[in-house]
Design a protein around this motif. Structure first.
Motif, PDB file in Angstrom:
ATOM      1  N   VAL B 118      42.081  29.641  43.505  1.00  0.00           N
ATOM      2  CA  VAL B 118      42.885  30.756  44.000  1.00  0.00           C
ATOM      3  C   VAL B 118      44.338  30.314  44.200  1.00  0.00           C
ATOM      4  CG1 VAL B 118      43.226  32.340  45.914  1.00  0.00           C
ATOM      5  CG2 VAL B 118      40.940  31.960  45.036  1.00  0.00           C
ATOM      6  N   ALA B 119      44.509  29.113  44.726  1.00  0.00           N
ATOM      7  CA  ALA B 119      45.865  28.605  44.927  1.00  0.00           C
ATOM      8  C   ALA B 119      46.589  28.438  43.591  1.00  0.00           C
ATOM      9  CB  ALA B 119      45.810  27.268  45.666  1.00  0.00           C
ATOM     10  N   LEU B 120      45.817  28.017  42.593  1.00  0.00           N
ATOM     11  CA  LEU B 120      46.384  27.764  41.275  1.00  0.00           C
ATOM     12  C   LEU B 120      46.788  29.060  40.582  1.00  0.00           C
ATOM     13  CD1 LEU B 120      46.618  25.017  39.725  1.00  0.00           C
ATOM     14  CD2 LEU B 120      44.724  25.830  38.345  1.00  0.00           C
ATOM     15  N   LEU B 121      45.900  30.072  40.644  1.00  0.00           N
ATOM     16  CA  LEU B 121      46.121  31.304  39.897  1.00  0.00           C
ATOM     17  C   LEU B 121      46.878  32.351  40.703  1.00  0.00           C
ATOM     18  CD1 LEU B 121      42.617  31.669  38.206  1.00  0.00           C
ATOM     19  CD2 LEU B 121      44.703  30.836  37.149  1.00  0.00           C
ATOM     20  N   GLY B 122      47.046  32.110  41.981  1.00  0.00           N
ATOM     21  CA  GLY B 122      47.735  33.086  42.817  1.00  0.00           C
ATOM     22  C   GLY B 122      46.748  33.894  43.633  1.00  0.00           C
ATOM     23  N   VAL B 123      47.211  34.372  44.795  1.00  0.00           N
ATOM     24  CA  VAL B 123      46.333  35.113  45.697  1.00  0.00           C
ATOM     25  C   VAL B 123      46.138  36.525  45.155  1.00  0.00           C
ATOM     26  CG1 VAL B 123      46.067  36.029  48.020  1.00  0.00           C
ATOM     27  CG2 VAL B 123      47.047  33.759  47.689  1.00  0.00           C
ATOM     28  N   ASP B 124      44.949  36.775  44.683  1.00  0.00           N
ATOM     29  CA  ASP B 124      44.624  38.067  44.103  1.00  0.00           C
ATOM     30  C   ASP B 124      43.107  38.169  44.088  1.00  0.00           C
ATOM     31  OD1 ASP B 124      44.413  40.386  42.760  1.00  0.00           O
ATOM     32  OD2 ASP B 124      45.394  39.713  40.909  1.00  0.00           O
ATOM     33  N   ILE B 125      42.599  39.360  44.377  1.00  0.00           N
ATOM     34  CA  ILE B 125      41.150  39.493  44.469  1.00  0.00           C
ATOM     35  C   ILE B 125      40.466  39.203  43.143  1.00  0.00           C
ATOM     36  CG2 ILE B 125      41.082  41.997  44.077  1.00  0.00           C
ATOM     37  CD1 ILE B 125      38.889  39.950  46.496  1.00  0.00           C
ATOM     38  N   ARG B 126      41.144  39.487  42.023  1.00  0.00           N
ATOM     39  CA  ARG B 126      40.547  39.198  40.714  1.00  0.00           C
ATOM     40  C   ARG B 126      40.334  37.694  40.538  1.00  0.00           C
ATOM     41  NH1 ARG B 126      44.702  42.480  37.186  1.00  0.00           N
ATOM     42  NH2 ARG B 126      45.886  41.815  38.991  1.00  0.00           N
ATOM     43  N   ASN B 127      41.314  36.941  41.005  1.00  0.00           N
ATOM     44  CA  ASN B 127      41.184  35.484  40.909  1.00  0.00           C
ATOM     45  C   ASN B 127      40.059  34.964  41.780  1.00  0.00           C
ATOM     46  OD1 ASN B 127      43.312  35.540  39.207  1.00  0.00           O
ATOM     47  ND2 ASN B 127      44.840  35.003  40.769  1.00  0.00           N
ATOM     48  N   VAL B 128      39.866  35.621  42.937  1.00  0.00           N
ATOM     49  CA  VAL B 128      38.780  35.203  43.822  1.00  0.00           C
ATOM     50  C   VAL B 128      37.441  35.380  43.119  1.00  0.00           C
ATOM     51  CG1 VAL B 128      37.538  35.808  45.923  1.00  0.00           C
ATOM     52  CG2 VAL B 128      40.019  35.641  45.953  1.00  0.00           C
ATOM     53  N   ILE B 129      37.266  36.530  42.484  1.00  0.00           N
ATOM     54  CA  ILE B 129      36.000  36.785  41.784  1.00  0.00           C
ATOM     55  C   ILE B 129      35.812  35.793  40.652  1.00  0.00           C
ATOM     56  CG2 ILE B 129      34.790  38.446  40.317  1.00  0.00           C
ATOM     57  CD1 ILE B 129      36.003  40.622  42.096  1.00  0.00           C
ATOM     58  N   LEU B 130      36.885  35.589  39.900  1.00  0.00           N
ATOM     59  CA  LEU B 130      36.836  34.633  38.794  1.00  0.00           C
ATOM     60  C   LEU B 130      36.433  33.242  39.292  1.00  0.00           C
ATOM     61  CD1 LEU B 130      37.830  35.923  36.113  1.00  0.00           C
ATOM     62  CD2 LEU B 130      39.619  34.190  36.122  1.00  0.00           C
ATOM     63  N   ALA B 131      37.059  32.835  40.394  1.00  0.00           N
ATOM     64  CA  ALA B 131      36.786  31.507  40.944  1.00  0.00           C
ATOM     65  C   ALA B 131      35.338  31.402  41.393  1.00  0.00           C
ATOM     66  CB  ALA B 131      37.723  31.232  42.120  1.00  0.00           C
ATOM     67  N   ASN B 132      34.833  32.465  42.049  1.00  0.00           N
ATOM     68  CA  ASN B 132      33.455  32.438  42.514  1.00  0.00           C
ATOM     69  C   ASN B 132      32.463  32.328  41.360  1.00  0.00           C
ATOM     70  OD1 ASN B 132      33.712  32.448  45.269  1.00  0.00           O
ATOM     71  ND2 ASN B 132      33.893  34.669  45.384  1.00  0.00           N
ATOM     72  N   VAL B 133      32.718  33.122  40.313  1.00  0.00           N
ATOM     73  CA  VAL B 133      31.829  33.076  39.147  1.00  0.00           C
ATOM     74  C   VAL B 133      31.875  31.685  38.527  1.00  0.00           C
ATOM     75  CG1 VAL B 133      31.483  33.970  36.815  1.00  0.00           C
ATOM     76  CG2 VAL B 133      32.030  35.534  38.664  1.00  0.00           C
ATOM     77  N   PHE B 134      33.073  31.182  38.394  1.00  0.00           N
ATOM     78  CA  PHE B 134      33.276  29.892  37.744  1.00  0.00           C
ATOM     79  C   PHE B 134      32.560  28.761  38.484  1.00  0.00           C
ATOM     80  CE2 PHE B 134      36.031  26.093  37.176  1.00  0.00           C
ATOM     81  CZ  PHE B 134      35.792  25.914  35.832  1.00  0.00           C
ATOM     82  N   ILE B 135      32.540  28.864  39.827  1.00  0.00           N
ATOM     83  CA  ILE B 135      31.931  27.802  40.621  1.00  0.00           C
ATOM     84  C   ILE B 135      30.421  27.952  40.688  1.00  0.00           C
ATOM     85  CG2 ILE B 135      31.655  27.052  43.024  1.00  0.00           C
ATOM     86  CD1 ILE B 135      34.020  25.874  41.461  1.00  0.00           C
ATOM     87  N   LYS B 136      29.962  29.170  40.766  1.00  0.00           N
ATOM     88  CA  LYS B 136      28.563  29.376  41.129  1.00  0.00           C
ATOM     89  C   LYS B 136      27.612  29.430  39.935  1.00  0.00           C
ATOM     90  CE  LYS B 136      26.041  29.940  44.841  1.00  0.00           C
ATOM     91  NZ  LYS B 136      25.940  28.938  45.878  1.00  0.00           N
ATOM     92  N   TRP B 137      28.129  29.683  38.730  1.00  0.00           N
ATOM     93  CA  TRP B 137      27.207  29.882  37.600  1.00  0.00           C
ATOM     94  C   TRP B 137      26.343  28.665  37.361  1.00  0.00           C
ATOM     95  CZ3 TRP B 137      26.912  26.873  33.266  1.00  0.00           C
ATOM     96  CH2 TRP B 137      27.988  26.052  32.978  1.00  0.00           C
TER      97      TRP B 137
END
Lengths: 244, 266
Positions: B118-137
Motif C-alpha cells: 500500500v505504501a508503494l502503490l499509494g493509499v487507495d482502496i484498490r491497492n489494499v484489495i490488490l495487496a490482500n489478494v497478492f499476499i493471501k493467495w
C-alpha cells in the motif's frame, strides 16, 4: 496389439534407511510380453506381484523406467474398485457420456448420445431408467456393469480389466464374465484380464501369463495348463486344486 | 447454528443493499449542534463528534466493508484455486515452480507486506484489495493443492486419463466439483479474515478514506472520544466482531455439514 519389451518399473521406497535415502524397490523386472489381436490374455499372480503396475504401464498411466511399450489406441479400462471408478457427482448418463465425448472427438463425428446410452445400457443388461441414477443408488454389480458400458462406449480396440470382477460375489462374477464374452464376440475386442483368481482365468481367457515378484515366470495356453513347468505356477495351480 | 449465522449474514447484506431505505438519516449530514447525542427515537445509536447519525453510518458502512471483502475473497480464492489446481494436478515441474513461489510468499509476514505494498502503490482502496489478494493467495493455493492431490488418483480420474480425455474436462468437470465443498468452507473462513483486514487498514487510514462510512474508519474517528462517547466506538467494534464471528461459525458449520466423516459421530 500390445507389446512390452524389457520393461522395468521401480518406486522409491517409503521407509528409507537414511533420511534422504534414494533406495528404490523394483516392481517389474525385465518384463517382455505381447498380446495378439482379438486374444484374451489373463495375467495371474498373487498380491504384490506387480500385476496392477503392469496394467498401469499398459494403459499409459505409468511411464516405465526402461524398456519399450507399444499399445494400440484407443484402450479402455475397468477397475476393481467400482466405488471410486465413477465420479460420485455424475449420473449414469454423464458417466457414459464422458466416453462418448472422447469418441466423438476422436472420430470427429456427432453421436445421438441418448440413443447410444440406451443401447449401451441394454447391452450390459440394465434398463433405461438407470440413466438418471447416481453411483450410490446402484448395487456393486450394477455399477460394474455401468463401468463396462462406459468402457465399451469408447469403442476401443483393447479393454483392460484390472481385477474387475474380483470384488463381486460368485454368481455376479459368472454373469459379468458371460456378458464380457458376448461383448467381445460382438465387437471383436482384445482383452487383458488381470486377476488373482485362477478359475475365472480358465473360464474366460485364451492364454495365461504367470507373474511372480515382478517377473513373468511362465506363459501358456489355457488348454495346456496342466503342462506348466515353473515351480511357482505349479504351486499356484495346486493350491486351487487342493481347496476344492 | 448455521441457519442463525446465515440469517445474520443475509440480514447484514440486505441492510447494506437497501441502505437508503433502512437508514434513518443521511450518513454524511452533519449537525454540529447535536453532536454526541444519546439514544433517542430519531437517533437510535446517538450521533458522533460531527453530529452524524451513527446507525445510518453503520448501515451505509456495510457496503464498503462487506462488498470489498467479498471482492478480496473472490480474488484470493480464484487465484489460489487456479494455482492449487494446476500444482496439484500436473505435479512435477509446474508443481515445483508454483509451490516454491508459494513458499516464498508465505515466508513474508503478511500484514507488513500489505503495508509495504500500500505504501508503494499509494493509499487507495484498490491497492489494499490488490495487496490482500497478492499476499493471501499463496495460502489458499497450498490448501487447494492438498485437496486436489486427494482426488487426483481416484479411479474416475485415472479412467479419464487412460482414455485420453482432455485436461480441461478432468480439471473442471471432475476435480473442481470434487473440491467445491472444501472451497466453500475456505471461502467463508476467508471472508472473516478479509473483513478484519480491510477494517484494520481503514482504521490505520490506509484503506477507505473518510468521510466515507466504513466500520474500521469509524473506529478510528471514535478513538479520540473513546471515554466521553463510548457508543461511537462500541457500535462499529461490536458489529465487526459479530460479523466476523458469524462467518467463522458458518465456515465451521459448513465443514461439519460437508464432511461425511463428521456426520458419522452424531
Amino acid at each position: 496389439m500390445i507389446r512390452l519389451n524389457n520393461v522395468g518399473v521401480s518406486f522409491r521406497k517409503e521407509n528409507q534407511k537414511k533420511i534422504f535415502g534414494k533406495e528404490r524397490q523394483q516392481i517389474l523386472v525385465d518384463v517382455s510380453m505381447h498380446v495378439k489381436e482379438k486374444e484374451c490374455l489373463g495375467i495371474l499372480g498373487e498380491s504384490g506381484s506387480g500385476k496392477s503396475t503392469m496394467g498401469r504401464v499398459i494403459c499409459g498411466l505409468l511411464k516405465p523406467d526402461c524398456g519399450k511399450v507399444e499399445v494400440e489406441k484407443p484402450i479402455s479400462i475397468v477397475f476393481q474398485d467400482y466405488t471410486t471408478s465413477a465420479n460420485p457427482r455424475f449420473t449414469v448418463k454423464q458417466i457414459i457420456s464422458e466416453s462418448l465425448i472422447v469418441r466423438e472427438r476422436r472420430e470427429s463425428i456427432r453421436l445421438d448420445r441418448e440413443k447410444e446410452i440406451r443401447k449401451l445400457l441394454e447391452l450390459v443388461g440394465l434398463s433405461e431408467e438407470f440413466s438418471l441414477r447416481y453411483p450410490h443408488e446402484l448395487s456393486g454389480g450394477q455399477l460394474q456393469r455401468v463401468c463396462i458400458a462406459r468402457a465399451v462406449a469408447l469403442q476401443p480396440k483393447i479393454i483392460l480389466f484390472d481385477e474387475s470382477i474380483s470384488s463381486l460375489d460368485a454368481y455376479t462374477q459368472v454373469q459379468i464374465m458371460d456378458l464380457l464374452k458376448e461383448i467381445r464376440k460382438k465387437y471383436g475386442l482384445t482383452y487383458v484380464f488381470i486377476t488373482h483368481d485362477l478359475s475365472s482365468v480358465t473360464y474366460f481367457c485364451d492364454r495365461v501369463l504367470f507373474l511372480y515378484q515382478g517377473q513373468i515366470v511362465e506363459t501358456c495356453e489355457i488348454a495346456e495348463l496342466g503342462k506348466v513347468k515353473d515351480e511357482y505356477a505349479k504351486k499356484l495351480l495346486n493350491s486351487v486344486v487342493n481347496l476344492r | 447454528m448455521a441457519v442463525l449465522m446465515l440469517g445474520i449474514i443475509l440480514g447484514v447484506i440486505i441492510a447494506g443493499i437497501f441502505a437508503p431505505v433502512v437508514a434513518p438519516h443521511d450518513p454524511y449530514k452533519t449537525d454540529i449542534l447535536n453532536k454526541f447525542a444519546g439514544f433517542s427515537m430519531s437517533y437510535p445509536l446517538g450521533t458522533d463528534h460531527l453530529g452524524r447519525c451513527i446507525l445510518s453510518r453503520m448501515i451505509y458502512g456495510i457496503r464498503p466493508t462487506l462488498f470489498l471483502s467479498i471482492l478480496t475473497m473472490t480474488g484470493t480464492i480464484f487465484l489460489g484455486m487456479i494455482m492449487g489446481l494446476l500444482a496439484g494436478y500436473f505435479r512435477g515441474f509446474v508443481d515445483e515452480v508454483i509451490m516454491r513461489i508459494v513458499d516464498v510468499m508465505l515466508s513474508f509476514p503478511s500484514q507488513i507486506m500489505v503495508f509495504a505494498i500500500v505504501a508503494l502503490l499509494g493509499v487507495d482502496i484498490r491497492n489494499v484489495i490488490l495487496a490482500n489478494v497478492f499476499i493471501k493467495w499463496a495460502w489458499y493455493a497450498r490448501m487447494i493443492r492438498t485437496n486436489v492431490m486427494k482426488y487426483r488418483d481416484k479411479n474416475y480420474i485415472l479412467y479419464s486419463k487412460c482414455i485420453g480425455n482432455r485436461e480441461r474436462y478432468i480439471l473442471f468437470r471432475h476435480l473442481l466439483p470434487s473440491i467445491s465443498s472444501e472451497l466453500a468452507v475456505l471461502a467463508t473462513l476467508d471472508m472473516g479474515w478479509a473483513i478484519l483486514n480491510i477494517s484494520t487498514l481503514s482504521f490505520l487510514k490506509l484503506g477507505v478514506q473518510p468521510p466515507t462510512p466504513e466500520w474500521g474508519a469509524m473506529l478510528n474517528e471514535a478513538k479520540n472520544v473513546m471515554t466521553t462517547n463510548p457508543v461511537q466506538m462500541i457500535a462499529p467494534g461490536l458489529a465487526i466482531v459479530i460479523l466476523v464471528a458469524a462467518f467463522h461459525f458458518l465456515g465451521d458449520a459448513l465443514r461439519d455439514a460437508l464432511d461425511p466423516k463428521e456426520a458419522e459421530y452424531e
